[in-house]
Write a protein that holds these residues in place. Structure first.
Motif, PDB file in Angstrom:
ATOM      1  N   TYR A  52       9.763  13.055  -9.550  1.00 50.60           N
ATOM      2  CA  TYR A  52       8.984  11.796  -9.542  1.00 50.60           C
ATOM      3  C   TYR A  52       9.081  11.371  -8.119  1.00 50.60           C
ATOM      4  CZ  TYR A  52       9.395  12.329 -14.552  1.00 50.60           C
ATOM      5  OH  TYR A  52       9.297  12.879 -15.796  1.00 50.60           O
ATOM      6  N   ARG A  53       9.426  11.889  -7.068  1.00 49.73           N
ATOM      7  CA  ARG A  53       9.655  11.585  -5.596  1.00 49.73           C
ATOM      8  C   ARG A  53       8.402  10.958  -5.176  1.00 49.73           C
ATOM      9  NH1 ARG A  53      13.052  12.125  -1.225  1.00 49.73           N
ATOM     10  NH2 ARG A  53      14.505  13.369  -2.379  1.00 49.73           N
ATOM     11  N   SER A  54       7.289  11.709  -5.412  1.00 45.00           N
ATOM     12  CA  SER A  54       5.984  11.249  -4.574  1.00 45.00           C
ATOM     13  C   SER A  54       5.293   9.947  -5.129  1.00 45.00           C
ATOM     14  CB  SER A  54       4.974  11.973  -4.490  1.00 45.00           C
ATOM     15  OG  SER A  54       4.897  12.437  -5.931  1.00 45.00           O
ATOM     16  N   ARG A  55       5.612   9.714  -6.563  1.00 47.24           N
ATOM     17  CA  ARG A  55       5.226   8.471  -7.286  1.00 47.24           C
ATOM     18  C   ARG A  55       6.053   7.482  -6.920  1.00 47.24           C
ATOM     19  NH1 ARG A  55       6.102   8.048 -13.768  1.00 47.24           N
ATOM     20  NH2 ARG A  55       4.258   6.920 -14.272  1.00 47.24           N
ATOM     21  N   TYR A  56       7.311   7.534  -6.807  1.00 48.94           N
ATOM     22  CA  TYR A  56       8.225   6.213  -6.564  1.00 48.94           C
ATOM     23  C   TYR A  56       8.175   6.044  -4.996  1.00 48.94           C
ATOM     24  CZ  TYR A  56       9.603   5.790 -11.083  1.00 48.94           C
ATOM     25  OH  TYR A  56       9.570   5.766 -12.557  1.00 48.94           O
ATOM     26  N   LEU A  57       7.777   6.938  -4.098  1.00 56.13           N
ATOM     27  CA  LEU A  57       7.505   6.713  -2.736  1.00 56.13           C
ATOM     28  C   LEU A  57       6.390   5.876  -2.422  1.00 56.13           C
ATOM     29  CD1 LEU A  57       8.635  10.110  -0.935  1.00 56.13           C
ATOM     30  CD2 LEU A  57       9.808   7.900  -0.751  1.00 56.13           C
ATOM     31  N   ARG A  58       5.294   6.171  -3.200  1.00 60.55           N
ATOM     32  CA  ARG A  58       4.115   5.419  -3.075  1.00 60.55           C
ATOM     33  C   ARG A  58       4.362   4.162  -3.785  1.00 60.55           C
ATOM     34  NH1 ARG A  58       1.458   9.051  -5.598  1.00 60.55           N
ATOM     35  NH2 ARG A  58       1.641   8.266  -7.654  1.00 60.55           N
ATOM     36  N   LYS A  59       5.014   3.975  -4.853  1.00 60.12           N
ATOM     37  CA  LYS A  59       5.055   2.658  -5.425  1.00 60.12           C
ATOM     38  C   LYS A  59       5.955   1.582  -4.545  1.00 60.12           C
ATOM     39  CE  LYS A  59       5.530   2.267  -9.919  1.00 60.12           C
ATOM     40  NZ  LYS A  59       6.085   2.571 -11.423  1.00 60.12           N
ATOM     41  N   PHE A  60       7.085   2.335  -4.003  1.00 62.56           N
ATOM     42  CA  PHE A  60       7.935   1.287  -3.201  1.00 62.56           C
ATOM     43  C   PHE A  60       7.115   1.252  -1.794  1.00 62.56           C
ATOM     44  CE2 PHE A  60      11.330   0.438  -0.050  1.00 62.56           C
ATOM     45  CZ  PHE A  60      11.700  -0.968  -0.929  1.00 62.56           C
ATOM     46  N   LYS A  61       6.549   1.944  -1.206  1.00 62.46           N
ATOM     47  CA  LYS A  61       5.629   1.723  -0.049  1.00 62.46           C
ATOM     48  C   LYS A  61       4.751   0.552  -0.276  1.00 62.46           C
ATOM     49  CE  LYS A  61       4.251   3.040   4.306  1.00 62.46           C
ATOM     50  NZ  LYS A  61       4.060   1.752   4.983  1.00 62.46           N
ATOM     51  N   VAL A  63       4.915  -1.925  -2.362  1.00 67.70           N
ATOM     52  CA  VAL A  63       5.766  -3.122  -2.510  1.00 67.70           C
ATOM     53  C   VAL A  63       6.144  -3.558  -1.335  1.00 67.70           C
ATOM     54  CG1 VAL A  63       7.728  -4.000  -3.536  1.00 67.70           C
ATOM     55  CG2 VAL A  63       6.526  -2.579  -5.006  1.00 67.70           C
ATOM     56  N   PHE A  64       6.525  -2.506  -0.609  1.00 73.26           N
ATOM     57  CA  PHE A  64       6.996  -2.797   0.858  1.00 73.26           C
ATOM     58  C   PHE A  64       5.865  -3.228   1.706  1.00 73.26           C
ATOM     59  CE2 PHE A  64       7.833  -1.539   5.447  1.00 73.26           C
ATOM     60  CZ  PHE A  64       9.376  -1.721   5.375  1.00 73.26           C
ATOM     61  N   ASP A  65       4.658  -2.816   1.730  1.00 68.66           N
ATOM     62  CA  ASP A  65       3.601  -3.265   2.370  1.00 68.66           C
ATOM     63  C   ASP A  65       3.172  -4.687   1.885  1.00 68.66           C
ATOM     64  OD1 ASP A  65       3.589  -0.851   3.810  1.00 68.66           O
ATOM     65  OD2 ASP A  65       1.793   0.155   2.622  1.00 68.66           O
ATOM     66  N   LEU A  67       4.926  -6.948   0.610  1.00 69.71           N
ATOM     67  CA  LEU A  67       6.009  -7.910   1.198  1.00 69.71           C
ATOM     68  C   LEU A  67       5.743  -8.185   2.436  1.00 69.71           C
ATOM     69  CD1 LEU A  67       9.149  -6.555  -0.923  1.00 69.71           C
ATOM     70  CD2 LEU A  67       7.706  -8.835  -1.169  1.00 69.71           C
ATOM     71  N   SER A  68       5.379  -7.045   3.218  1.00 67.67           N
ATOM     72  CA  SER A  68       5.181  -7.376   4.619  1.00 67.67           C
ATOM     73  C   SER A  68       3.717  -8.412   4.916  1.00 67.67           C
ATOM     74  CB  SER A  68       4.846  -5.775   5.462  1.00 67.67           C
ATOM     75  OG  SER A  68       6.177  -5.416   5.363  1.00 67.67           O
ATOM     76  N   GLU A  69       2.636  -7.901   4.083  1.00 70.75           N
ATOM     77  CA  GLU A  69       1.841  -8.934   4.136  1.00 70.75           C
ATOM     78  C   GLU A  69       1.905 -10.291   3.779  1.00 70.75           C
ATOM     79  OE1 GLU A  69      -1.275  -7.217   1.555  1.00 70.75           O
ATOM     80  OE2 GLU A  69      -1.457  -5.473   2.624  1.00 70.75           O
ATOM     81  N   GLN A  70       3.054 -10.673   3.127  1.00 68.54           N
ATOM     82  CA  GLN A  70       3.241 -12.102   3.011  1.00 68.54           C
ATOM     83  C   GLN A  70       4.484 -12.676   3.956  1.00 68.54           C
ATOM     84  OE1 GLN A  70       1.736 -13.718   0.286  1.00 68.54           O
ATOM     85  NE2 GLN A  70       0.825 -11.799   0.084  1.00 68.54           N
ATOM     86  N   GLY A  71       4.549 -11.792   4.988  1.00 70.88           N
ATOM     87  CA  GLY A  71       5.537 -12.344   5.948  1.00 70.88           C
ATOM     88  C   GLY A  71       7.047 -11.804   5.745  1.00 70.88           C
ATOM     89  N   LEU A  72       7.285 -11.201   4.483  1.00 68.58           N
ATOM     90  CA  LEU A  72       8.563 -10.804   3.925  1.00 68.58           C
ATOM     91  C   LEU A  72       9.019  -9.377   4.689  1.00 68.58           C
ATOM     92  CD1 LEU A  72       8.309 -12.088   0.335  1.00 68.58           C
ATOM     93  CD2 LEU A  72       9.440 -13.515   2.254  1.00 68.58           C
TER      94      LEU A  72
END
Length: 78
Positions: A52-61, A63-65, A67-72
């Motif tokens: 399931y690696r590609s799915r979770y990499l995409r999901k976390f990316k 979330v990561f993006d 959060l970054s947009e929110q300045g976190l």
């Protein structure tokens, strides 16, 4: 300078991979608990994550993006 950017990219990719693995653990706690009962639990968990690696990499990316947009910032605890 190029090597500094490559190191930063690699570090960022490592963070995303570790975050994806943590997200996999959180969303699949029941599966992880079952795998932990086996003799080779770490290998079983790693194999299931790889499926399931590609799915979770995409999901976390995502979330990561977000959060970054929110300045976190997501950082790795040392």
């Amino acid at each position: 300078m190029n090597s500094d950017k490559q190191k930063a990219d690699q570090s960022g990719n490592d963070l995303v991979t570790k975050g994806a693995f943590a997200l996999y653990h959180a969303e699949n706690a029941h599966r992880v608990a079952e795998f932990k009962k086996s003799k080779n639990a770490e290998a079983a968990i790693a194999a299931d994550f790889d499926a399931y690696r590609s799915r979770y990499l995409r999901k976390f990316k995502d979330v990561f993006d977000s959060l970054s947009e929110q300045g976190l910032t997501v950082t790795r605890a040392m």
